[in-house]
Design a protein around this motif. Structure first.
Motif, PDB file in Angstrom:
ATOM      1  N   SER A 147      -7.159   2.301  -9.505  1.00 48.03           N
ATOM      2  CA  SER A 147      -7.337   3.570  -8.799  1.00 48.03           C
ATOM      3  C   SER A 147      -8.037   3.355  -7.462  1.00 48.03           C
ATOM      4  O   SER A 147      -8.873   2.465  -7.307  1.00 48.03           O
ATOM      5  CB  SER A 147      -8.146   4.545  -9.663  1.00 48.03           C
ATOM      6  OG  SER A 147      -9.465   4.086  -9.812  1.00 48.03           O
ATOM      7  N   SER A 148      -7.678   4.203  -6.496  1.00 47.09           N
ATOM      8  CA  SER A 148      -8.262   4.093  -5.157  1.00 47.09           C
ATOM      9  C   SER A 148      -9.758   4.352  -5.184  1.00 47.09           C
ATOM     10  O   SER A 148     -10.520   3.727  -4.432  1.00 47.09           O
ATOM     11  CB  SER A 148      -7.569   5.085  -4.224  1.00 47.09           C
ATOM     12  OG  SER A 148      -6.196   4.811  -4.131  1.00 47.09           O
TER      13      SER A 148
ATOM     14  N   TRP B 128      -2.055  -2.304 -10.881  1.00 42.37           N
ATOM     15  CA  TRP B 128      -2.606  -1.149 -10.153  1.00 42.37           C
ATOM     16  C   TRP B 128      -4.057  -0.909 -10.554  1.00 42.37           C
ATOM     17  O   TRP B 128      -4.470  -1.215 -11.673  1.00 42.37           O
ATOM     18  CB  TRP B 128      -1.769   0.088 -10.464  1.00 42.37           C
ATOM     19  CG  TRP B 128      -2.361   1.372  -9.967  1.00 42.37           C
ATOM     20  CD1 TRP B 128      -2.286   1.887  -8.711  1.00 42.37           C
ATOM     21  CD2 TRP B 128      -3.133   2.314 -10.736  1.00 42.37           C
ATOM     22  NE1 TRP B 128      -2.946   3.070  -8.635  1.00 42.37           N
ATOM     23  CE2 TRP B 128      -3.495   3.367  -9.857  1.00 42.37           C
ATOM     24  CE3 TRP B 128      -3.571   2.359 -12.054  1.00 42.37           C
ATOM     25  CZ2 TRP B 128      -4.246   4.446 -10.263  1.00 42.37           C
ATOM     26  CZ3 TRP B 128      -4.327   3.448 -12.461  1.00 42.37           C
ATOM     27  CH2 TRP B 128      -4.647   4.472 -11.574  1.00 42.37           C
TER      28      TRP B 128
ATOM     29  N   LYS C 124      -3.582   7.269  -1.832  1.00 39.36           N
ATOM     30  CA  LYS C 124      -3.066   5.959  -1.467  1.00 39.36           C
ATOM     31  C   LYS C 124      -3.556   4.906  -2.458  1.00 39.36           C
ATOM     32  O   LYS C 124      -4.705   4.924  -2.881  1.00 39.36           O
ATOM     33  CB  LYS C 124      -3.490   5.605  -0.047  1.00 39.36           C
ATOM     34  CG  LYS C 124      -2.803   6.436   1.023  1.00 39.36           C
ATOM     35  CD  LYS C 124      -3.164   5.950   2.411  1.00 39.36           C
ATOM     36  CE  LYS C 124      -2.415   6.744   3.484  1.00 39.36           C
ATOM     37  NZ  LYS C 124      -2.739   6.282   4.855  1.00 39.36           N
ATOM     38  N   SER C 125      -2.671   3.956  -2.801  1.00 40.76           N
ATOM     39  CA  SER C 125      -3.000   2.940  -3.783  1.00 40.76           C
ATOM     40  C   SER C 125      -2.444   1.594  -3.336  1.00 40.76           C
ATOM     41  O   SER C 125      -1.480   1.537  -2.570  1.00 40.76           O
ATOM     42  CB  SER C 125      -2.427   3.292  -5.161  1.00 40.76           C
ATOM     43  OG  SER C 125      -2.948   4.505  -5.628  1.00 40.76           O
TER      44      SER C 125
ATOM     45  N   ILE D 180      -0.726  -1.792  -4.827  1.00 35.92           N
ATOM     46  CA  ILE D 180       0.051  -2.152  -6.009  1.00 35.92           C
ATOM     47  C   ILE D 180       0.584  -3.568  -5.828  1.00 35.92           C
ATOM     48  O   ILE D 180       1.190  -3.884  -4.793  1.00 35.92           O
ATOM     49  CB  ILE D 180       1.214  -1.166  -6.224  1.00 35.92           C
ATOM     50  CG1 ILE D 180       0.665   0.260  -6.419  1.00 35.92           C
ATOM     51  CG2 ILE D 180       2.063  -1.591  -7.407  1.00 35.92           C
ATOM     52  CD1 ILE D 180       1.724   1.314  -6.408  1.00 35.92           C
TER      53      ILE D 180
ATOM     54  N   SER E  18       1.306   6.857  -3.207  1.00 33.98           N
ATOM     55  CA  SER E  18       1.008   7.385  -4.536  1.00 33.98           C
ATOM     56  C   SER E  18       0.770   6.204  -5.452  1.00 33.98           C
ATOM     57  O   SER E  18       1.029   5.047  -5.096  1.00 33.98           O
ATOM     58  CB  SER E  18       2.145   8.274  -5.061  1.00 33.98           C
ATOM     59  OG  SER E  18       3.325   7.513  -5.229  1.00 33.98           O
ATOM     60  N   ASP E  19       0.286   6.504  -6.686  1.00 32.29           N
ATOM     61  CA  ASP E  19      -0.072   5.423  -7.597  1.00 32.29           C
ATOM     62  C   ASP E  19       0.914   5.236  -8.745  1.00 32.29           C
ATOM     63  O   ASP E  19       0.712   4.375  -9.593  1.00 32.29           O
ATOM     64  CB  ASP E  19      -1.471   5.659  -8.171  1.00 32.29           C
ATOM     65  CG  ASP E  19      -1.589   6.978  -8.911  1.00 32.29           C
ATOM     66  OD1 ASP E  19      -2.724   7.382  -9.203  1.00 32.29           O
ATOM     67  OD2 ASP E  19      -0.560   7.612  -9.166  1.00 32.29           O
TER      68      ASP E  19
ATOM     69  N   GLN F  58       0.867  -1.185   0.000  1.00 35.17           N
ATOM     70  CA  GLN F  58       0.000   0.000   0.000  1.00 35.17           C
ATOM     71  C   GLN F  58       0.898   1.228   0.000  1.00 35.17           C
ATOM     72  O   GLN F  58       1.621   1.487   0.959  1.00 35.17           O
ATOM     73  CB  GLN F  58      -0.912   0.019   1.222  1.00 35.17           C
ATOM     74  CG  GLN F  58      -1.856   1.221   1.233  1.00 35.17           C
ATOM     75  CD  GLN F  58      -2.816   1.201   2.408  1.00 35.17           C
ATOM     76  OE1 GLN F  58      -2.808   0.276   3.199  1.00 35.17           O
ATOM     77  NE2 GLN F  58      -3.621   2.227   2.521  1.00 35.17           N
TER      78      GLN F  58
END
Length: 820
Positions: free
Chosen positions: A340-341, A338, A309-310, A312, A301-302, A298
């Motif tokens: 998106s949140s 990934w 928060k993202s 991955i 950034s993505d 976690q």
């Protein structure tokens, strides 16, 4: 027992604090909020764990698939490197190399390098058309079924360069003239040759200037017949995006979820969203997603430019990474999964929304119960409020009488004691007020000194224009005295003409009505604060926000001032001398008019020459033509040329703009292309051009036919002149999903990349002096854009040029196609 001077202590029966606590507990706000927060955080944690494990599994599967993809490509390349013909030829060159002295080998290599870099035709052909090169070309083109299976179409399309080097790294055979001649100093060559032992070497992603794209390379040693030592190196340069995108781009889940491939430096090799070659936006994210083992994390950034928060998932490509720069730690490739949140946490957000709705209903119930509880408290509180107001006015003479038996009664007693203390302390406030008055006067003096130091004239006026203040720059600029501000207004002090007075009065009225009090609002900027040099709808002085005071030109700006208590708000006016600036602008406008007149004159001459030459040619043909039907056809063509000349004159004279709407009609593009082709054939002598027409089913468009005909004639004539009247001209017209596309392709010498950027500039031409004015394509582009079209030019030097013209599909045709 009580001591003297202290209030009597009363037993606490049911305090105010207890009443409020019981009321809140009756509604159950605390359990509701606690349950809401626990459900939200627990749900978020479970979604993170489930999604993280799913992303990890997807990353491992994608890494396995990409590993197999690269492994298959290495196997195909190995089969090429092990071809007996290639091995025998490289052994022969190795033996010939040993027969020559070192100095002679270096001398021959230097000569061959100079000729290769100078693109000597003999040297280029010797390397790109020798038996090894032809064998590489067979592998590359897939001329047989077996070779086609070894090198699929997608791999051939992704391969940018394929060539062979000898033991010194010198170029032996290549598909094209792109590769460098000396390769022995490159890391890939040293890694693949490996001091004669030979090994597989896969180079990390890098930007190749020769291919103008981001690539990676596979280098394999060519071993001798005994597999004892390397006798050369086979090097393949592959477009990373074209190679990996068919495998990574189809892996999509949800609206935003996807798989991408990066290296250990965080550089994108393949991604449906990010372009190949860019680095991840967050450098702190790179070490989190590039470990040696697969997993999920976690992150803050993505990696795609977002800061939310993202979650991955990631996994290395172990087999590929071991061949990349020789170590998995330094050159590993990793998959990156990934989503998106917003999409990932959408379910818990919906749950939180519904729980918030239920919480709101509970708050309404709390308000009702609170109103019931407040009814028991409001009466004594109002008495305390009235007493506080009386204390503020200094009018409380009698003690407050509140008998509730709780904290309110104790509060009333405290207020009574406070009132007595305030009366004693009020006497000392007078001296403090006088001290504050002195500080205010000092601040006013400081403000006056600051404004006097400003070099721009500043006035402060009310909404009627009466001047209440002017700084020193105002008095010096307009020769005013301080006494003038006592009796004069802004219009009289500046000696403004009637038009400027009316404009300032209107602006003051707008500001006075509250429409311009905030300077930064879009409405105010549009109405009052406009840049005088910005493009506008006219040259009105009001648009430029300028004032003519004597022989000087001033630009001005309004600003609002806070109002003092009991007084009307005032406005400030700042003036800036822009006399020299305005004169310079007038000179620039005059110069632009003269330049435009020159362009107009040259354009008229260029556009009238083409149809005029056509009329002269047709007139000469009529004199020697016995067939009456052909003479009638020539006459129709002359009339068409004449109409075209009349249309050109109307367009340059400004008539076209006024009546374009009336002259628009339904136009058949195929007929216009045929007419334009016939006009160019008739106007050019010695026409030896083979014409190929590929017309699809095209719907008619709404446009001015004469203008489109003129544009097509200019484009076709330009193509015919580029081929010097000999070659092949291909005209393609077809309907795409959203556009009608016309492609006019010639077999001429093509256009260089540096000239391609300026091909539509006025007066730009590559023809000899006297053979062209450089306005044909410029006017064609203007006429096409005027009728809703677009034009662009594509070319490869030595392979001709293609002019691509597009029009939007008419709405009626688009609706008909959609229904079908």
């Amino acid at each position: 027992m009580t001591t003297a001077g202290s209030p009597p202590v009363r037993p606490s029966r049911w305090g105010l604090k207890g009443k409020l606590i019981v009321s809140m507990l009756l509604v159950g706000v605390v359990p509701l909020l606690t349950g809401l927060l626990l459900a939200f955080f627990q749900g978020s944690r479970e979604i993170r764990e489930v999604s993280g494990e799913s992303f990890k599994a997807l990353a491992i599967e994608a890494a396995r698939k990409l590993d197999l993809l690269v492994g298959e490509e290495v196997a195909r390349t190995s089969r090429i490197a092990a071809d007996p013909v290639i091995v025998l030829e490289m052994e022969r060159q190795r033996d010939a190399r040993h027969d020559l002295p070192e100095t002679e080998r270096q001398r021959r290599a230097a000569q061959k390098r100079e000729k290769w870099e100078a693109k000597d035709p003999v040297t280029v052909k010797a390397i790109t058309d020798n038996p090894l090169a032809r064998l590489l070309r067979e592998y590359y083109s897939g001329s047989s079924t077996e070779l086609d299976q070894m090198l699929p179409h997608v791999v051939r399309a992704a391969t940018q360069m394929l060539y062979i080097t000898d033991l010194d790294g010198h170029l032996v055979a290549a598909l094209t003239a792109k590769p460098p001649y000396d390769n022995g100093h490159y890391a890939w060559w040293k890694g693949a040759y490996n001091n004669g032992v030979g090994q597989l070497f896969i180079q990390d992603l890098y930007f190749d200037e020769r291919s103008d794209t981001y690539v990676f390379s596979i280098s394999l040693p060519i071993m001798d017949s005994l597999r004892y030592e390397a006798v050369g190196v086979l090097h393949r340069v592959i477009d990373a995006k074209a190679f990996f995108s068919p495998s990574t781009h189809p892996i999509r889940f949800g609206k935003t979820g996807h798989v991408m491939l990066i290296d250990s430096r965080g550089i994108v090799m393949s991604c449906p969203i990010l372009p190949t070659g860019v680095r991840l936006a967050d450098p702190d994210l790179i070490p989190l997603v590039t470990p040696r083992e697969p997993g999920w994390v976690q992150a803050s950034s993505d990696g795609h430019g977002g800061t939310s928060k993202s979650i991955i998932g990631f996994s290395p490509l172990p087999e590929t990474s071991r061949a990349t720069n020789g170590a998995i730690d330094e050159g590993a490739w990793h998959t990156f999964v990934w989503q998106s949140s917003e999409e990932l946490f959408a379910p818990i957000q919906h749950l939180f929304t519904w729980m918030s709705v239920f919480g709101s209903l509970a708050v309404v119930l709390l308000a009702a119960l609170g109103s019931f509880a407040a009814g028991r408290i409001v009466t004594p509180v109002r008495k305390l409020q009235s007493a506080a107001r009386a204390i503020g006015r200094g009018e409380l003479r009698e003690p407050i009488a509140v008998k509730t038996g709780d904290e309110l009664e104790e509060l009333a007693e405290e207020i009574n004691r406070m009132n007595s203390q305030l009366e004693r302390a009020f006497a000392g406030l007078t001296s403090q007020v006088e001290l504050k008055s002195q500080e205010v006067r000092i601040l006013e003096q400081s403000t006056d000194q600051i404004l006097d130091a400003v070099p721009s004239p500043i006035f402060m006026v009310d909404h009627q224009g009466a001047v209440h203040y002017m700084n020193r720059a105002s008095r010096e600029a307009f020769d005013l005295q301080e006494a003038n501000q006592e009796s004069g207004n802004l219009y009289d002090l500046l000696h403004l003409p009637a038009g400027a007075r009316d404009r300032l009065k209107r602006e003051l009225a707008i500001l006075g009505n509250g429409q311009g009090r905030e300077r930064r609002t879009p409405a105010t900027r549009t109405a009052l604060a406009r840049d005088p040099l910005a493009p506008g709808g006219g040259d009105d002085e009001a648009d430029r926000r300028e004032l003519q005071v004597g022989n000087a030109v001033y630009r001005y700006e309004w600003f609002s001032l806070p109002a003092r208590p009991g007084e009307e708000a005032r406005l400030g006016l700042v003036l800036r001398n822009a006399t020299d600036e305005s004169r310079l602008q007038e000179q620039l406008i005059e110069a632009e008019k003269k330049g435009s007149l020159g362009v107009l004159t040259a354009g008229i001459g260029h556009e009238l020459n083409n149809p005029l030459f056509g009329i002269l040619g047709l007139g000469e043909a009529i004199q020697h033509e016995p067939d009456s039907e052909q003479i009638k056809q020539y006459a129709k063509d002359i009339v068409q040329h004449g109409k075209r000349m009349a249309g050109i004159i109307r367009d340059f004279a400004g008539v076209t703009r006024a009546d374009t709407g009336d002259r628009r009609c339904s136009v058949d593009l195929a007929r216009l292309l045929d007419s334009a082709l016939r006009l160019v054939q008739q106007s050019m002598g010695g026409w030896e051009i083979e014409v190929e027409k590929r017309y699809g089913s095209l719907p008619p468009i709404n446009a001015v036919g004469e203008e489109l005909l003129q544009a097509f004639v200019n484009v076709i004539l330009n193509a015919a002149q580029a081929m010097k009247g000999k070659g092949r001209l291909t005209i393609t017209a077809e309907q795409g999903p959203v556009l009608l596309q016309i492609t006019i392709q010639d077999s001429g010498p093509g256009i260089s990349k540096s000239h391609l950027l300026k091909i539509f500039d006025p007066f730009f031409t590559t023809k000899q002096q006297g053979q062209g004015s450089g306005l044909g394509l410029t006017i064609a582009r203007r006429l096409l854009m005027k009728n809703g079209g677009h034009i662009r030019m594509e070319s490869t030097p030595g392979q001709g040029a293609s002019c691509i013209i597009t029009f939007p599909i008419p709405q009626d045709a688009a609706r008909t196609e959609g229904k079908g």
